[in-house]
Write a protein that holds these residues in place. Structure first.
Motif, PDB file in Angstrom:
ATOM      1  N   VAL A  27       0.769  -1.086  -0.106  1.00 47.93           N
ATOM      2  CA  VAL A  27       0.049   0.022   0.030  1.00 47.93           C
ATOM      3  C   VAL A  27       1.064   1.208   0.005  1.00 47.93           C
ATOM      4  N   GLU A  28       1.021   1.702  -1.039  1.00 48.74           N
ATOM      5  CA  GLU A  28       1.889   2.878  -1.253  1.00 48.74           C
ATOM      6  C   GLU A  28       1.945   3.459  -2.811  1.00 48.74           C
ATOM      7  N   LEU A  29       2.069   4.987  -2.765  1.00 43.49           N
ATOM      8  CA  LEU A  29       2.144   5.760  -3.911  1.00 43.49           C
ATOM      9  C   LEU A  29       3.471   6.219  -4.202  1.00 43.49           C
ATOM     10  N   ALA A  44      -0.444  -0.740  -4.254  1.00 42.88           N
ATOM     11  CA  ALA A  44       0.606   0.033  -4.607  1.00 42.88           C
ATOM     12  C   ALA A  44       0.582   0.742  -6.029  1.00 42.88           C
ATOM     13  N   VAL A  45       0.797   1.963  -6.159  1.00 43.97           N
ATOM     14  CA  VAL A  45       0.648   2.724  -7.418  1.00 43.97           C
ATOM     15  C   VAL A  45       1.954   3.267  -7.606  1.00 43.97           C
ATOM     16  N   VAL A  46       2.395   3.105  -8.993  1.00 45.16           N
ATOM     17  CA  VAL A  46       3.823   3.685  -9.366  1.00 45.16           C
ATOM     18  C   VAL A  46       3.417   4.581 -10.445  1.00 45.16           C
ATOM     19  N   VAL A  47       3.828   5.869 -10.402  1.00 42.72           N
ATOM     20  CA  VAL A  47       3.529   6.800 -11.382  1.00 42.72           C
ATOM     21  C   VAL A  47       4.730   7.370 -12.004  1.00 42.72           C
ATOM     22  N   VAL A  48       4.649   7.262 -13.355  1.00 41.10           N
ATOM     23  CA  VAL A  48       6.214   7.601 -13.846  1.00 41.10           C
ATOM     24  C   VAL A  48       5.829   8.991 -14.646  1.00 41.10           C
ATOM     25  N   GLU A  49       6.434  10.055 -14.319  1.00 35.23           N
ATOM     26  CA  GLU A  49       5.884  11.404 -14.733  1.00 35.23           C
ATOM     27  C   GLU A  49       7.070  12.172 -14.956  1.00 35.23           C
ATOM     28  N   LEU A 100      -0.784  -3.822  -8.042  1.00 30.30           N
ATOM     29  CA  LEU A 100       0.016  -3.017  -8.199  1.00 30.30           C
ATOM     30  C   LEU A 100      -0.255  -2.538  -9.567  1.00 30.30           C
ATOM     31  N   LEU A 101      -0.361  -0.987  -9.929  1.00 27.11           N
ATOM     32  CA  LEU A 101      -0.546  -0.163 -10.851  1.00 27.11           C
ATOM     33  C   LEU A 101       0.563   0.348 -11.366  1.00 27.11           C
ATOM     34  N   LEU A 102       1.125   0.265 -12.726  1.00 24.37           N
ATOM     35  CA  LEU A 102       2.186   1.200 -13.230  1.00 24.37           C
ATOM     36  C   LEU A 102       1.530   2.023 -14.318  1.00 24.37           C
ATOM     37  N   VAL A 103       1.753   3.552 -13.877  1.00 30.78           N
ATOM     38  CA  VAL A 103       0.786   4.595 -14.603  1.00 30.78           C
ATOM     39  C   VAL A 103       1.913   5.508 -15.348  1.00 30.78           C
ATOM     40  N   ASP A 104       1.563   5.551 -16.642  1.00 32.35           N
ATOM     41  CA  ASP A 104       2.782   6.151 -17.618  1.00 32.35           C
ATOM     42  C   ASP A 104       2.236   7.564 -17.720  1.00 32.35           C
TER      43      ASP A 104
END
Length: 246
Positions: A30-32, A198-203, A168-172
């Motif tokens: 559970v993390e952004l 878990a959410v990883v945002v590439v920005e 887990l979500l990978l969001v570009d």
């Protein structure tokens, strides 16, 4: 807290160019997390490796409490294991309604006979309504996806990913091309999603990253250059030299 995703010492070269260089990365259940870095830093290759599109030359990628190796799984198996990826350009069925897009994304038996005889149930209809509400599209259920704004299409695709209940979500680059109001709503959505997964945002957009108010990982030349709060990493001289100072 044990990590949900554990990337250990991965490297990947393409025709002599080292896109990923001994990269280690982990994220809790559970993390952004925001991942930033200049073009060519390895952000896309990192996501390609986690989702099974690319196999690293060295290293290991493990997922879940039992630490299953993702390197022994194909893309479809990794998706079923609970990893969802949203690309920069939304990919939705534009001729279908929002409700139809969400319905098609629901977890279901993909056996050909089951598909031919499938009819929406009360449970599936309720799930579609819940997904639409979660991504702010309750009022758009009967509209064709092609009629939606760019931001709404992004939310619809996130809703379609959520239909398979990813851990887990990978969001570009979700903020690209959005209006200010859409960006604010997207920030709220991603922060809410990270309360249960878990959410990883590439920005690239630093203002958007600041609004996320989360831990930031800076990549450079395929490795982690710095990690911490946005204020912490943006004060790092190395980050200023290779990324912010450009």
């Amino acid at each position: 807290m044990s990590a949900l995703l554990e990337v250990s010492g991965i490297s990947k070269s393409f025709d002599g160019f080292k896109a990923i260089n001994n990269l280690s990365f982990s994220i809790n259940a559970v993390e952004l997390r925001a991942v930033i870095g200049p073009n060519g830093a390895g952000k896309t290759t990192f996501m390609d490796i986690v989702t099974g599109k690319t196999t690293p030359d060295d290293g290991e990628v493990r997922f879940g409490e039992n630490g299953r190796s993702l390197l022994k799984m194909n893309e479809a198996q990794i998706a079923r294991a609970g990893i969802g990826r949203k690309f920069q350009r939304p990919t939705v069925f534009e001729d279908q309604t929002v409700a139809d897009n969400l319905t098609m994304a629901l977890k279901a038996d993909r056996n050909p006979f089951a598909v031919l005889g499938w009819r929406p149930s009360r449970k599936s209809q309720a799930r579609v309504l819940a997904l639409a509400d979660e991504v702010g599209l309750s009022a758009q259920l009967t509209r064709r996806a092609g009629e939606l704004s760019h931001g709404q299409k992004q939310w619809l695709e996130i809703g379609m990913l959520l239909a398979s209940a990813p851990r887990l979500l990978l969001v570009d680059e979700p903020a690209a091309g959005m209006t200010l109001a859409e960006r604010e709503q997207t920030t709220t959505l991603l922060c809410k999603l990270a309360e249960t997964r878990a959410v990883v945002v590439v920005e690239h957009d630093m203002d958007f990253v600041r609004r996320l108010n989360c831990k930031v990982t800076v990549l450079h030349q395929g490795s982690v250059l710095a990690e911490g709060s946005l204020d912490h990493v943006t004060r790092n001289p190395n980050v200023i030299d290779v990324y912010l100072g450009r």
